[in-house]
Write a protein that holds these residues in place. Sequence first.
Motif, short mmCIF file in Angstrom:
data_model
loop_
_atom_site.label_atom_id
_atom_site.label_comp_id
_atom_site.label_asym_id
_atom_site.label_seq_id
_atom_site.Cartn_x
_atom_site.Cartn_y
_atom_site.Cartn_z
N SER A 164 7.83 102.07 22.02
CA SER A 164 8.39 102.78 23.19
C SER A 164 8.94 101.67 24.31
O SER A 164 8.40 100.47 24.16
CB SER A 164 7.30 103.59 24.12
OG SER A 164 6.85 104.82 23.00
N SER A 166 11.35 101.40 28.39
CA SER A 166 12.00 102.11 29.47
C SER A 166 13.37 101.59 29.91
O SER A 166 13.64 100.66 29.32
CB SER A 166 10.79 101.84 30.91
OG SER A 166 9.34 102.09 30.42
N LEU A 211 2.47 111.79 29.51
CA LEU A 211 3.19 110.75 28.62
C LEU A 211 2.22 111.07 27.33
O LEU A 211 2.58 110.89 26.15
CB LEU A 211 3.00 109.54 28.85
CG LEU A 211 4.11 108.86 29.75
CD1 LEU A 211 3.75 107.47 30.17
CD2 LEU A 211 5.35 108.90 28.78
N ARG A 214 3.27 112.52 23.65
CA ARG A 214 4.73 112.85 23.41
C ARG A 214 5.30 111.76 22.41
O ARG A 214 5.36 110.63 22.43
CB ARG A 214 5.22 112.47 25.15
CG ARG A 214 6.86 112.82 24.95
CD ARG A 214 7.21 112.19 26.49
NE ARG A 214 6.71 113.07 27.43
CZ ARG A 214 7.17 113.93 28.11
NH1 ARG A 214 8.52 114.21 28.07
NH2 ARG A 214 6.40 114.70 29.22
N MET A 219 11.09 111.20 28.62
CA MET A 219 10.71 111.41 29.75
C MET A 219 11.51 110.63 30.95
O MET A 219 11.82 109.60 30.81
CB MET A 219 9.14 110.87 29.91
CG MET A 219 8.51 111.43 31.20
SD MET A 219 6.80 111.07 31.47
CE MET A 219 6.30 111.96 32.85
N ILE A 239 3.46 101.70 28.93
CA ILE A 239 4.20 102.47 28.35
C ILE A 239 4.69 101.87 26.96
O ILE A 239 4.88 102.41 25.91
CB ILE A 239 5.85 102.79 29.34
CG1 ILE A 239 5.39 103.77 30.42
CG2 ILE A 239 7.04 103.26 28.26
CD1 ILE A 239 6.74 103.73 31.19
N TRP A 260 1.33 107.59 22.75
CA TRP A 260 2.90 108.15 22.83
C TRP A 260 3.91 107.43 21.97
O TRP A 260 3.37 106.13 21.60
CB TRP A 260 3.26 108.53 24.20
CG TRP A 260 3.13 107.12 25.06
CD1 TRP A 260 3.93 105.95 25.00
CD2 TRP A 260 1.90 107.03 26.06
NE1 TRP A 260 3.44 105.22 26.04
CE2 TRP A 260 2.31 105.72 26.66
CE3 TRP A 260 0.91 107.65 26.38
CZ2 TRP A 260 1.44 105.04 27.32
CZ3 TRP A 260 0.14 107.11 27.22
CH2 TRP A 260 0.59 105.89 27.77
N THR A 262 7.92 106.83 22.81
CA THR A 262 8.87 107.64 23.67
C THR A 262 9.96 106.90 24.30
O THR A 262 9.48 105.55 24.23
CB THR A 262 8.35 108.79 24.51
OG1 THR A 262 9.43 109.40 25.21
CG2 THR A 262 7.50 108.05 25.53
N VAL A 264 11.19 106.18 28.38
CA VAL A 264 11.07 106.75 29.76
C VAL A 264 12.30 106.26 30.48
O VAL A 264 12.49 104.88 30.53
CB VAL A 264 9.87 106.38 30.31
CG1 VAL A 264 9.60 106.84 31.72
CG2 VAL A 264 8.48 106.37 29.40
#
Length: 420
Positions: A164, A166, A211, A214, A219, A239, A260, A262, A264
């Motif tokens: 993951s 961001s 979170l 997910r 998100m 994250i 999670w 993902t 973000v």
Amino acid sequence: MNEGDNTFTWICTRFDLLHKKREANGEIKVEIQTTDDLGTTNNQVPAEYFTKANLKELSKYGILVNPGYELLVSMYLTKVISMMHTESAQQKLGFSMTKGVMQFNAYSEGVFTTQNTFGTDKEYLAALNDLIRDSVPIQYVLSASMSAAVMTVLNLDHHMKLRSYSINMVGKSSTAKTLTSRLAASMWTNPDNEKIFKSMHSTSNALFKRLDGRFGVPMFLDEGKVASDINTEDFLISIANEREKDRLNPDSTMKATGTWNTIVVVTSEEHIHDKDASQNGGPAVRVHNAEYFSYTVDSSHADEIEEFANNNYGVLGRMFTDWLIAHRGKLKDNYEKMKDIMRKVTSDSPNDYTERVLKSYGLTYLTAKILCKLGVEIDCTGVAGIMQEQNEMISSEYNMSDNALNAIKNYTIDHMFDAK
């Protein structure tokens, strides 16, 4: 292995321990993975099955233990399991894999909803293309955020370890950051649904709960810099680590931690992290800066996007996830090809982190190509150009820091004997 004659002894069927989870009723289960001629299978196994008394229960999952080695195997397994992080077993939002069958549950279980005022997917896509055609930055945000789904499918189906990260959309309030973020959220569901779009006016624990579970669903967080109650640096690190920090229950047992996989997307008027540091180390991989873009052409363009996102949603997300599941067999090969393309695009500005950021660049570029296949007009060259600029910025600031450090070293050496 018997040291005397160098012979090997078979002890146990090979299997992998993946996760340890605490169910809602408090029961601890371990997710294991076995592989045979028929393929790979994941199963949730009660933790007590790994003790000596219950080890025979593993035969239900095709795992056999050589008689006489039960104590050795159980001691090893219980030790490893005790060291694994305990995760919560809440319902996952997004992709899951059960006995080789991949599913995406957000629409089937009603968590995400769809609405199309244009009547058909073709008409919806035509209207979407009219809105994004003149804005490569919007096309980039769509491609980058939707690549969360590609990342999770690659991890589940091809056992890759893509992590993951961001995206920080930085710019003044008049640049339509929030509007673009809501448009990207509307690809999945109603942007008013807090499972997809949320202000960062919250606690870190509350955001971690959103979170948790997910997998493959992005998100979107708004107004990141003003969230004074959150240590954004720690939040961004968590994250990327894909789980919360370890915490204890009142009885000193370890709390179940959320997990999670993902992407973000955070909007803010200023960087939500130490930008100088982020371009000069691990944070360069954890946070990609989308800096100071103007996403809309004019105010009427902004109004059209707002009306579209508020009234049409969930259409592209459903199309996209269905396509990924149907074509997941060739996804890894295509990903490697797209990563090679981005390696060439960024070859004029290499740095120590280029190979690591290429993992996410490749995801975004592959997603842009998939969206084109679905009928979304993405300027793939323009999207690649944005990522090239991101890498150039990392290289520039990394080299600047490196050069400054060398200058200090050289100055120190040149003047170390000047002092009287």
